[in-house]
Design an enzyme around this catalytic site. Structure first.
Site, PDB file in Angstrom:
ATOM      1  N   ASP A 198      12.065   1.035  -0.904  1.00 22.04           N
ATOM      2  CA  ASP A 198      12.540   2.117  -0.034  1.00 22.04           C
ATOM      3  C   ASP A 198      12.960   3.288  -0.920  1.00 22.04           C
ATOM      4  O   ASP A 198      14.013   3.231  -1.554  1.00 22.04           O
ATOM      5  CB  ASP A 198      13.760   1.661   0.779  1.00 22.04           C
ATOM      6  CG  ASP A 198      13.437   0.614   1.820  1.00 22.04           C
ATOM      7  OD1 ASP A 198      12.667   0.930   2.739  1.00 22.04           O
ATOM      8  OD2 ASP A 198      13.958  -0.511   1.719  1.00 22.04           O
ATOM      9  N   ARG A 206      16.312   3.681  -4.004  1.00 19.36           N
ATOM     10  CA  ARG A 206      16.390   2.436  -4.772  1.00 19.36           C
ATOM     11  C   ARG A 206      15.978   2.639  -6.233  1.00 19.36           C
ATOM     12  O   ARG A 206      16.549   2.015  -7.126  1.00 19.36           O
ATOM     13  CB  ARG A 206      15.470   1.375  -4.158  1.00 19.36           C
ATOM     14  CG  ARG A 206      15.531   1.213  -2.661  1.00 19.36           C
ATOM     15  CD  ARG A 206      16.855   0.749  -2.149  1.00 19.36           C
ATOM     16  NE  ARG A 206      16.760   0.301  -0.765  1.00 19.36           N
ATOM     17  CZ  ARG A 206      17.784   0.198   0.064  1.00 19.36           C
ATOM     18  NH1 ARG A 206      18.997   0.513  -0.355  1.00 19.36           N
ATOM     19  NH2 ARG A 206      17.609  -0.221   1.309  1.00 19.36           N
ATOM     20  N   ARG A 270      19.150  10.084   7.499  1.00 14.45           N
ATOM     21  CA  ARG A 270      17.868   9.691   6.914  1.00 14.45           C
ATOM     22  C   ARG A 270      16.685  10.414   7.567  1.00 14.45           C
ATOM     23  O   ARG A 270      15.549  10.246   7.122  1.00 14.45           O
ATOM     24  CB  ARG A 270      17.698   8.176   7.029  1.00 14.45           C
ATOM     25  CG  ARG A 270      18.736   7.398   6.232  1.00 14.45           C
ATOM     26  CD  ARG A 270      18.789   5.929   6.619  1.00 14.45           C
ATOM     27  NE  ARG A 270      17.560   5.227   6.320  1.00 14.45           N
ATOM     28  CZ  ARG A 270      17.337   3.953   6.658  1.00 14.45           C
ATOM     29  NH1 ARG A 270      18.257   3.265   7.336  1.00 14.45           N
ATOM     30  NH2 ARG A 270      16.191   3.374   6.343  1.00 14.45           N
ATOM     31  N   LYS A 300       8.417   4.429   9.780  1.00 14.09           N
ATOM     32  CA  LYS A 300       9.525   3.647  10.338  1.00 14.09           C
ATOM     33  C   LYS A 300      10.504   4.558  11.078  1.00 14.09           C
ATOM     34  O   LYS A 300      10.560   5.757  10.787  1.00 14.09           O
ATOM     35  CB  LYS A 300      10.236   2.851   9.238  1.00 14.09           C
ATOM     36  CG  LYS A 300      10.832   3.697   8.108  1.00 14.09           C
ATOM     37  CD  LYS A 300      11.352   2.804   7.003  1.00 14.09           C
ATOM     38  CE  LYS A 300      12.106   3.612   5.969  1.00 14.09           C
ATOM     39  NZ  LYS A 300      12.550   2.815   4.823  1.00 14.09           N
ATOM     40  N   HIS A 301      11.204   3.995  12.081  1.00 13.89           N
ATOM     41  CA  HIS A 301      11.317   2.632  12.574  1.00 13.89           C
ATOM     42  C   HIS A 301      10.835   2.657  14.018  1.00 13.89           C
ATOM     43  O   HIS A 301      11.599   3.062  14.895  1.00 13.89           O
ATOM     44  CB  HIS A 301      12.739   2.142  12.520  1.00 13.89           C
ATOM     45  CG  HIS A 301      13.419   2.305  11.189  1.00 13.89           C
ATOM     46  ND1 HIS A 301      13.935   3.498  10.731  1.00 13.89           N
ATOM     47  CD2 HIS A 301      13.663   1.394  10.218  1.00 13.89           C
ATOM     48  CE1 HIS A 301      14.481   3.324   9.537  1.00 13.89           C
ATOM     49  NE2 HIS A 301      14.338   2.044   9.194  1.00 13.89           N
ATOM     50  N   HIS A 312      21.601  -3.506  10.927  1.00 13.85           N
ATOM     51  CA  HIS A 312      21.970  -4.362   9.794  1.00 13.85           C
ATOM     52  C   HIS A 312      23.186  -5.209  10.165  1.00 13.85           C
ATOM     53  O   HIS A 312      23.381  -6.298   9.632  1.00 13.85           O
ATOM     54  CB  HIS A 312      22.322  -3.521   8.563  1.00 13.85           C
ATOM     55  CG  HIS A 312      21.167  -2.798   7.963  1.00 13.85           C
ATOM     56  ND1 HIS A 312      20.762  -1.566   8.406  1.00 13.85           N
ATOM     57  CD2 HIS A 312      20.323  -3.144   6.956  1.00 13.85           C
ATOM     58  CE1 HIS A 312      19.713  -1.169   7.693  1.00 13.85           C
ATOM     59  NE2 HIS A 312      19.426  -2.109   6.815  1.00 13.85           N
ATOM     60  N   ASP A 383      11.007  -4.989  10.658  1.00 12.54           N
ATOM     61  CA  ASP A 383      12.151  -4.676   9.817  1.00 12.54           C
ATOM     62  C   ASP A 383      12.667  -6.009   9.283  1.00 12.54           C
ATOM     63  O   ASP A 383      12.232  -7.090   9.708  1.00 12.54           O
ATOM     64  CB  ASP A 383      13.213  -3.927  10.631  1.00 12.54           C
ATOM     65  CG  ASP A 383      14.075  -3.004   9.758  1.00 12.54           C
ATOM     66  OD1 ASP A 383      14.072  -3.187   8.525  1.00 12.54           O
ATOM     67  OD2 ASP A 383      14.738  -2.100  10.312  1.00 12.54           O
TER      68      ASP A 383
END
Length: 456
Positions: A198, A206, A270, A300-301, A312, A383
């Site tokens: 990601d 990341r 995001r 996504k998503h 999450h 996901d």
């Protein structure tokens, strides 16, 4: 009379010659040389390997040909459709039984590699699929969370189709260390792996969050648009692709196609923070740049996060009407698909207008909408099944089987040691169809071929 006698002697001599070569070789074969039509799989100066679907054969087959009898010259590119004519009198059965190349008299290109690519990839996928066990097929459907030092051994055991790395996997490591770890995984894979990350920019970096790799993290979509518009977005996408490819990463889980103009929304930071038309233009530019760079993209998503909560941590329901999704949320996804995106990731939000009883990732109805409304035939990916919106309601084995039944081609998860056996067992019990497994693996293999990971 002399001419008739001469002709009789010639025919008799030919018959003796043919009989001497092989009882199977007939006079008609001598005067009508055998031809093969297929796709060039690989070649060198002396031989060529052809991939073809012979009449009556259950799976594609390969044949090797001797090129030494041809004039010197450049050979067609891999994937070209060609017609090969053998030298007259060739006993193909005998040579193939002995493992000897078949002598070529003439080679014709029927379709150039670019135009033949889709057909070539389809046939190559069938060849690869035919050589896989059920366990290997199911393994290809998992985009496993990178397990650290155990990764090469786990890949050797489970043969998962892809692995995704997170921030912890880059922390305090040099580019050389990262490349070495990824290469060790690829060396254990019988089919080259998708290696993902990601790297959205902004909150989710990341790779570029490691100062040993980039001086600062990539900017967010909102920052890029504010400072440089779509030109900045496109340039940023190309820079990300170059960096990721230098580390042997071939898939970026981007762009984010969700719509939000409310800073209070979980997903807002995001997103582009703009309207549907601007976000669609953003998705088109990013996915288009990634396609041209040979970098795998994941939209996504789906079907659009909107005001949904953080899955999450918990369950989230979206009560917006279907018309809102069709007129707004679908637009960026459709633009990304048209720009060549190879995959779409489905969220865990419950979309009440489509299926009030299941998270989108586990809903056949949502997957039907994605296939039909977006005319999408690429890889559909869940996901992460380890997110609490799933784990609070489903066991790992149940969630994986339901994800496949819903229509996902790949499952994103770290519990593959539980989930792969569960899916295999579901196929053996008839809960899942092996035909469906095969269809998903074909899509995964096609994506890998499009990215240049599988060449022959």
């Amino acid at each position: 009379m002399k001419r008739l006698l001469s002709l009789f002697l010639i025919i008799s001599a030919c018959g003796l010659l043919i009989t001497g070569c092989s009882p199977a070789l007939t006079l008609s074969q001598f005067f009508s040389p055998v031809t093969f039509t297929g796709y060039l799989l690989k070649s060198d100066d002396a031989t060529l390997t052809l991939l073809c679907q012979n009449e009556g054969a259950k799976e594609p087959e390969t044949s090797v040909f001797d090129l030494t009898g041809l004039p010197q010259g450049s050979l067609p590119e891999t994937g070209s459709e060609v017609k090969i004519t053998l030298k007259a009198g060739t006993d193909t059965e005998s040579l193939e039984t002995q493992g000897d190349p078949l002598p070529v008299r003439r080679l014709e290109v029927l379709t150039a590699s670019d135009a033949a690519e889709k057909s070539f990839h389809s046939l190559l996928a069938e060849k690869l699929l035919a050589g896989m066990s059920l366990e290997e097929k199911v393994g290809q459907m998992f985009f496993a969370r990178y397990p650290g030092p155990a990764a090469p051994e786990d890949e050797k055991t489970w043969q998962f189709g892809g692995t995704i790395l997170f921030g912890r996997d880059f922390k305090d490591k040099s580019p050389d260390q990262i490349r070495a770890e990824i290469n060790a995984c690829q060396d254990a894979a019988r089919v080259p792996m998708l290696v993902g990350v990601d790297e959205e920019g902004g909150d989710v970096v990341r790779v570029s969050g490691n100062p040993a790799i980039r001086a600062e993290g990539f900017p967010s979509p909102q920052t890029l648009l504010q400072k440089g518009g779509m030109d900045a977005v496109t340039a940023d996408a190309h820079e990300k692709d170059a960096l990721l490819k230098s580390l042997n990463i071939n898939v970026n889980f981007a762009p984010v196609c969700d719509l939000s103009q409310n800073p209070a929304d979980y997903i807002y930071s995001r997103t582009t923070g703009r309207d549907a038309a601007t976000t669609a233009e953003y998705a088109k530019n990013v996915a288009g740049a990634m396609t041209s760079d040979g970098m795998g993209s994941v939209l996504k998503h789906f079907p659009g996060y909107g005001p949904g909560g953080d899955t999450h941590k918990d369950f989230s329901r979206d009560s917006r009407p279907l018309e809102t999704f069709e007129s707004q949320d679908f637009l960026p996804f459709r633009a990304g698909v048209q720009a060549g995106a190879g995959s779409v990731l489905v969220s865990h939000n419950v979309i009440e207008a489509m299926d009030p009883d299941h998270p989108a990732s586990l809903s056949p109805k949502v997957h039907e909408v994605l296939r039909d409304a977006l005319d999408f035939d690429g890889v559909i990916l869940t996901d992460d099944l380890d997110m609490e919106a799933i784990t609070k309601a489903y066991g790992a084995d149940t969630a994986a089987v339901q994800a496949v039944a819903a229509g996902n081609d790949m499952i994103l998860s770290s519990r593959y040691t539980i989930e792969i056996p569960a899916v295999v067992e579901a196929v053996r019990k008839g809960t899942l169809s092996e035909d469906q497994i095969d269809a998903s693996v074909r899509r995964v293999l096609a994506w890998k071929m499009d990215l240049g990971l599988i060449e022959n």
